[in-house]
Design an enzyme around this catalytic site. Sequence first.
Site, PDB file in Angstrom:
ATOM      1  N   TRP A 110       0.834  -1.206   0.000  1.00 51.45           N
ATOM      2  CA  TRP A 110       0.000   0.000   0.000  1.00 51.45           C
ATOM      3  C   TRP A 110       0.870   1.258   0.000  1.00 51.45           C
ATOM      4  O   TRP A 110       0.561   2.230  -0.691  1.00 51.45           O
ATOM      5  CB  TRP A 110      -0.878  -0.046   1.238  1.00 51.45           C
ATOM      6  CG  TRP A 110      -2.054   0.861   1.306  1.00 51.45           C
ATOM      7  CD1 TRP A 110      -2.098   2.201   1.019  1.00 51.45           C
ATOM      8  CD2 TRP A 110      -3.379   0.511   1.736  1.00 51.45           C
ATOM      9  NE1 TRP A 110      -3.356   2.707   1.237  1.00 51.45           N
ATOM     10  CE2 TRP A 110      -4.162   1.682   1.679  1.00 51.45           C
ATOM     11  CE3 TRP A 110      -3.957  -0.676   2.179  1.00 51.45           C
ATOM     12  CZ2 TRP A 110      -5.502   1.693   2.058  1.00 51.45           C
ATOM     13  CZ3 TRP A 110      -5.295  -0.665   2.544  1.00 51.45           C
ATOM     14  CH2 TRP A 110      -6.053   0.520   2.472  1.00 51.45           C
ATOM     15  N   ARG A 112       3.503   1.932  -1.322  1.00 53.76           N
ATOM     16  CA  ARG A 112       4.088   2.265  -2.619  1.00 53.76           C
ATOM     17  C   ARG A 112       3.361   3.423  -3.276  1.00 53.76           C
ATOM     18  O   ARG A 112       3.919   4.106  -4.131  1.00 53.76           O
ATOM     19  CB  ARG A 112       4.046   1.036  -3.546  1.00 53.76           C
ATOM     20  CG  ARG A 112       4.915  -0.124  -3.119  1.00 53.76           C
ATOM     21  CD  ARG A 112       6.393   0.218  -3.208  1.00 53.76           C
ATOM     22  NE  ARG A 112       6.782   0.539  -4.563  1.00 53.76           N
ATOM     23  CZ  ARG A 112       7.868   1.224  -4.902  1.00 53.76           C
ATOM     24  NH1 ARG A 112       8.661   1.698  -3.958  1.00 53.76           N
ATOM     25  NH2 ARG A 112       8.161   1.459  -6.166  1.00 53.76           N
ATOM     26  N   HIS A 113       2.110   3.653  -2.889  1.00 48.23           N
ATOM     27  CA  HIS A 113       1.355   4.800  -3.397  1.00 48.23           C
ATOM     28  C   HIS A 113       1.762   6.009  -2.553  1.00 48.23           C
ATOM     29  O   HIS A 113       1.198   6.271  -1.495  1.00 48.23           O
ATOM     30  CB  HIS A 113      -0.145   4.527  -3.310  1.00 48.23           C
ATOM     31  CG  HIS A 113      -0.559   3.347  -4.141  1.00 48.23           C
ATOM     32  ND1 HIS A 113      -1.022   3.472  -5.433  1.00 48.23           N
ATOM     33  CD2 HIS A 113      -0.542   2.012  -3.881  1.00 48.23           C
ATOM     34  CE1 HIS A 113      -1.285   2.273  -5.926  1.00 48.23           C
ATOM     35  NE2 HIS A 113      -1.006   1.371  -5.001  1.00 48.23           N
ATOM     36  N   ARG A 114       2.732   6.763  -3.046  1.00 42.37           N
ATOM     37  CA  ARG A 114       3.383   7.789  -2.235  1.00 42.37           C
ATOM     38  C   ARG A 114       2.690   9.146  -2.326  1.00 42.37           C
ATOM     39  O   ARG A 114       3.313  10.182  -2.095  1.00 42.37           O
ATOM     40  CB  ARG A 114       4.856   7.911  -2.655  1.00 42.37           C
ATOM     41  CG  ARG A 114       5.639   6.615  -2.413  1.00 42.37           C
ATOM     42  CD  ARG A 114       7.102   6.771  -2.800  1.00 42.37           C
ATOM     43  NE  ARG A 114       7.267   6.954  -4.238  1.00 42.37           N
ATOM     44  CZ  ARG A 114       7.394   5.955  -5.106  1.00 42.37           C
ATOM     45  NH1 ARG A 114       7.347   4.710  -4.677  1.00 42.37           N
ATOM     46  NH2 ARG A 114       7.574   6.192  -6.382  1.00 42.37           N
ATOM     47  N   SER A 122       3.133   3.041  16.049  1.00 44.46           N
ATOM     48  CA  SER A 122       4.560   2.933  16.299  1.00 44.46           C
ATOM     49  C   SER A 122       4.914   1.698  17.123  1.00 44.46           C
ATOM     50  O   SER A 122       4.533   1.584  18.289  1.00 44.46           O
ATOM     51  CB  SER A 122       5.076   4.183  17.027  1.00 44.46           C
ATOM     52  OG  SER A 122       6.433   4.019  17.383  1.00 44.46           O
ATOM     53  N   ARG A 196      10.811  -5.809  17.753  1.00 43.52           N
ATOM     54  CA  ARG A 196       9.790  -5.926  16.702  1.00 43.52           C
ATOM     55  C   ARG A 196      10.337  -6.556  15.420  1.00 43.52           C
ATOM     56  O   ARG A 196       9.576  -7.046  14.587  1.00 43.52           O
ATOM     57  CB  ARG A 196       9.200  -4.546  16.379  1.00 43.52           C
ATOM     58  CG  ARG A 196      10.227  -3.561  15.830  1.00 43.52           C
ATOM     59  CD  ARG A 196       9.622  -2.215  15.532  1.00 43.52           C
ATOM     60  NE  ARG A 196      10.665  -1.260  15.142  1.00 43.52           N
ATOM     61  CZ  ARG A 196      10.410  -0.072  14.612  1.00 43.52           C
ATOM     62  NH1 ARG A 196       9.165   0.313  14.416  1.00 43.52           N
ATOM     63  NH2 ARG A 196      11.397   0.739  14.289  1.00 43.52           N
ATOM     64  N   HIS A 214      -8.341  12.272  -6.527  1.00 43.64           N
ATOM     65  CA  HIS A 214      -7.617  11.906  -7.744  1.00 43.64           C
ATOM     66  C   HIS A 214      -6.643  10.768  -7.467  1.00 43.64           C
ATOM     67  O   HIS A 214      -6.612   9.764  -8.185  1.00 43.64           O
ATOM     68  CB  HIS A 214      -6.868  13.121  -8.296  1.00 43.64           C
ATOM     69  CG  HIS A 214      -5.823  12.767  -9.309  1.00 43.64           C
ATOM     70  ND1 HIS A 214      -6.125  12.189 -10.520  1.00 43.64           N
ATOM     71  CD2 HIS A 214      -4.462  12.888  -9.272  1.00 43.64           C
ATOM     72  CE1 HIS A 214      -4.996  11.973 -11.195  1.00 43.64           C
ATOM     73  NE2 HIS A 214      -3.976  12.387 -10.461  1.00 43.64           N
ATOM     74  N   ARG A 223      -5.542  -1.337  -7.360  1.00 42.10           N
ATOM     75  CA  ARG A 223      -5.711  -2.321  -6.288  1.00 42.10           C
ATOM     76  C   ARG A 223      -7.090  -2.972  -6.264  1.00 42.10           C
ATOM     77  O   ARG A 223      -7.257  -4.020  -5.623  1.00 42.10           O
ATOM     78  CB  ARG A 223      -5.428  -1.651  -4.942  1.00 42.10           C
ATOM     79  CG  ARG A 223      -4.019  -1.068  -4.842  1.00 42.10           C
ATOM     80  CD  ARG A 223      -2.939  -2.106  -5.138  1.00 42.10           C
ATOM     81  NE  ARG A 223      -1.594  -1.566  -4.946  1.00 42.10           N
ATOM     82  CZ  ARG A 223      -0.473  -2.255  -5.075  1.00 42.10           C
ATOM     83  NH1 ARG A 223      -0.521  -3.523  -5.411  1.00 42.10           N
ATOM     84  NH2 ARG A 223       0.706  -1.679  -4.885  1.00 42.10           N
TER      85      ARG A 223
END
EC number: 2.1.1.148
Length: 302
Positions: A110, A112-114, A122, A196, A214, A223
Amino acid sequence: MPLSPDQQAEIDTQRATPSQTLRAVAPGMEAHLYTAHEVLDHGFVRVVDYMGDDAAICQAARVSYGRGTKSVSNDEGLIRYLMRHWHSTPFEMCEVKLHVKLPVFVARQWIRHRTANVNEYSGRYSILDREFYIPAPEQLAAQSVVNNQGRGDALQGEEAARVLEILKADSNRAYDHYEQMIGTDGQDGLARELARMNLPANIYTQWYWKVDLHNLFHFLRLRADSHAQYEIRVYADAICNIVKDWVPAAYGAFEDYRLGGAILSGPALSVLRRMLKGERVEQEDSGMSKREWREFMEMVDN
């Protein structure tokens, strides 16, 4: 469970104390506010806030004052024109902020859609919950023989059961060790930010994700596609149902021109014209590679 008791209590309080506003509201989106839509086994998508509606898109396109300048049908025609001709700026006038709970490996796809603003839970500050995505048996599939990043036929019987048992055992074993490492009973305990790293990619994380319409449409076009990985596609499908209620005219245009449409390359368009004239065209004289040809034929045959 998708929502923690504290989260549910906060949502119930917010739903019980609505505020009056002078800003434009979308009735369909108001119904989604403070409602968690469950996805996968422990995940959800919920709308935290939004700005704009179909009229806001038209208002920006016309640079007008107030809610549109003509009729609903004219507004819908304008929106379809904007979508058809790839005019993006008016759609950027609408925004939505989502609270999403999702497996880490889905989050890494997900992100990757910057083109969004993201704030993630956290693991340096807080202790992650013992919640892992375990696929339903029908989602366990072998590697595709035609697509290096896709799935083939579903695993059956003992093989599927063996894989599920491995996933469950490894997930719980890793979390047991995580708890042991951060524990302070008789030891200093390892820092959370280090402990972690031992957790598997199917553990759940959460984030707030704010994006304009947009760029949201671009995300959904990729996706919500049938070729997308199932685990991210079901989130996209849930968001599609929300957007459909938020901006029905814009979503209808998006569905027609993006989800249900296709983009043809120059060679593909040339081949289609030849076919329409009755010519028989084969891959060898199409100007397309074997993969391009296969994808083209899948598109025209469907």
